[in-house]
Write a protein that holds these residues in place. Structure first.
Motif, PDB file in Angstrom:
ATOM      1  N   SER A  39       0.830  -1.199   0.000  1.00  0.00           N
ATOM      2  CA  SER A  39       0.000   0.000   0.000  1.00  0.00           C
ATOM      3  C   SER A  39       0.865   1.250   0.000  1.00  0.00           C
ATOM      4  O   SER A  39       2.076   1.201   0.175  1.00  0.00           O
ATOM      5  CB  SER A  39      -0.928   0.001   1.210  1.00  0.00           C
ATOM      6  N   GLU A  40       0.222   2.366  -0.143  1.00  0.00           N
ATOM      7  CA  GLU A  40       0.914   3.641  -0.223  1.00  0.00           C
ATOM      8  C   GLU A  40       1.032   4.332   1.133  1.00  0.00           C
ATOM      9  O   GLU A  40       1.374   5.507   1.195  1.00  0.00           O
ATOM     10  CB  GLU A  40       0.171   4.557  -1.214  1.00  0.00           C
ATOM     11  N   ASP A  41       0.722   3.612   2.209  1.00  0.00           N
ATOM     12  CA  ASP A  41       0.835   4.218   3.536  1.00  0.00           C
ATOM     13  C   ASP A  41       2.254   4.713   3.762  1.00  0.00           C
ATOM     14  O   ASP A  41       3.215   4.145   3.264  1.00  0.00           O
ATOM     15  CB  ASP A  41       0.480   3.210   4.633  1.00  0.00           C
ATOM     16  N   ASN A  42       2.381   5.773   4.536  1.00  0.00           N
ATOM     17  CA  ASN A  42       3.690   6.337   4.817  1.00  0.00           C
ATOM     18  C   ASN A  42       4.374   5.498   5.885  1.00  0.00           C
ATOM     19  O   ASN A  42       3.930   5.451   7.030  1.00  0.00           O
ATOM     20  CB  ASN A  42       3.545   7.786   5.263  1.00  0.00           C
ATOM     21  N   LEU A  43       5.456   4.855   5.532  1.00  0.00           N
ATOM     22  CA  LEU A  43       6.180   3.975   6.449  1.00  0.00           C
ATOM     23  C   LEU A  43       6.702   4.737   7.657  1.00  0.00           C
ATOM     24  O   LEU A  43       6.590   4.261   8.790  1.00  0.00           O
ATOM     25  CB  LEU A  43       7.325   3.281   5.713  1.00  0.00           C
ATOM     26  N   ARG A  44       7.237   5.924   7.436  1.00  0.00           N
ATOM     27  CA  ARG A  44       7.798   6.703   8.543  1.00  0.00           C
ATOM     28  C   ARG A  44       6.732   7.013   9.587  1.00  0.00           C
ATOM     29  O   ARG A  44       6.950   6.853  10.787  1.00  0.00           O
ATOM     30  CB  ARG A  44       8.421   7.991   8.024  1.00  0.00           C
ATOM     31  N   LEU A  45       5.552   7.439   9.137  1.00  0.00           N
ATOM     32  CA  LEU A  45       4.467   7.747  10.079  1.00  0.00           C
ATOM     33  C   LEU A  45       3.982   6.489  10.789  1.00  0.00           C
ATOM     34  O   LEU A  45       3.658   6.522  11.977  1.00  0.00           O
ATOM     35  CB  LEU A  45       3.309   8.425   9.354  1.00  0.00           C
ATOM     36  N   LEU A  46       3.942   5.381  10.065  1.00  0.00           N
ATOM     37  CA  LEU A  46       3.494   4.129  10.661  1.00  0.00           C
ATOM     38  C   LEU A  46       4.479   3.658  11.732  1.00  0.00           C
ATOM     39  O   LEU A  46       4.067   3.187  12.799  1.00  0.00           O
ATOM     40  CB  LEU A  46       3.324   3.069   9.574  1.00  0.00           C
ATOM     41  N   GLY A 102       3.951   3.209  15.770  1.00  0.00           N
ATOM     42  CA  GLY A 102       4.295   1.967  16.444  1.00  0.00           C
ATOM     43  C   GLY A 102       5.039   2.158  17.750  1.00  0.00           C
ATOM     44  O   GLY A 102       5.038   1.274  18.606  1.00  0.00           O
ATOM     45  N   ARG A 103       5.655   3.307  17.934  1.00  0.00           N
ATOM     46  CA  ARG A 103       6.370   3.580  19.188  1.00  0.00           C
ATOM     47  C   ARG A 103       5.431   3.652  20.397  1.00  0.00           C
ATOM     48  O   ARG A 103       5.877   3.534  21.532  1.00  0.00           O
ATOM     49  CB  ARG A 103       7.164   4.872  19.080  1.00  0.00           C
ATOM     50  N   ASP A 104       4.141   3.865  20.145  1.00  0.00           N
ATOM     51  CA  ASP A 104       3.158   3.963  21.227  1.00  0.00           C
ATOM     52  C   ASP A 104       2.363   2.680  21.407  1.00  0.00           C
ATOM     53  O   ASP A 104       1.278   2.699  21.988  1.00  0.00           O
ATOM     54  CB  ASP A 104       2.193   5.123  20.949  1.00  0.00           C
ATOM     55  N   THR A 105       2.876   1.563  20.912  1.00  0.00           N
ATOM     56  CA  THR A 105       2.168   0.290  21.033  1.00  0.00           C
ATOM     57  C   THR A 105       2.959  -0.661  21.935  1.00  0.00           C
ATOM     58  O   THR A 105       4.067  -0.343  22.378  1.00  0.00           O
ATOM     59  CB  THR A 105       1.987  -0.377  19.655  1.00  0.00           C
ATOM     60  N   LEU A 106       2.388  -1.820  22.173  1.00  0.00           N
ATOM     61  CA  LEU A 106       3.069  -2.833  22.971  1.00  0.00           C
ATOM     62  C   LEU A 106       4.273  -3.424  22.240  1.00  0.00           C
ATOM     63  O   LEU A 106       5.108  -4.086  22.850  1.00  0.00           O
ATOM     64  CB  LEU A 106       2.086  -3.962  23.339  1.00  0.00           C
TER      65      LEU A 106
END
Length: 116
Positions: A42-49, A53-57
């Protein structure tokens, strides 16, 4: 976990888990987004994703993904893959492990290469 594929009892269990651990919902959502990014290219922005992820378990996984960000981006834009090669390497290692201590390179070669 796609709620549409779970049985009623499993849905109840998942609901209880998500209620008991609020971060779990955020983490599963992030994993789905990563899966969409990687599997569907997909075209999602990897950097933003990765930032999300830093705020997940799974925040301890993010630094490793950031180190490999260039490889992840390359996998999203190129059509080739090393999967066939990796499969052959795994096959060779399995054959070698099953013969452990029995013979040397000649027997391994005989088992791997086709007879002509």
């Amino acid at each position: 976990m796609d709620p549409g594929t779970l049985a009623d009892q499993q849905n109840l269990f998942v609901g209880e888990l998500l209620a008991a651990e609020p971060q779990l919902e955020k983490t599963t959502s992030w994993v789905r987004k990563m899966q969409n990014l990687l599997c569907r290219k997909s075209e999602d922005n990897l950097r933003l994703l990765l930032k999300e992820g830093r705020d997940t378990l799974l925040s301890r996984l993010v630094p490793a993904l950031e180190r490999d960000a260039a490889a992840i981006r390359a996998s999203l834009v190129t059509s080739w893959t090393t999967s066939p090669v990796e499969g052959q390497i795994s096959r060779l290692k399995m054959i070698k492990r099953t013969m452990f201590g029995r013979a040397g390179f000649e027997l391994l070669r005989a088992r791997v290469l086709p007879i002509s």
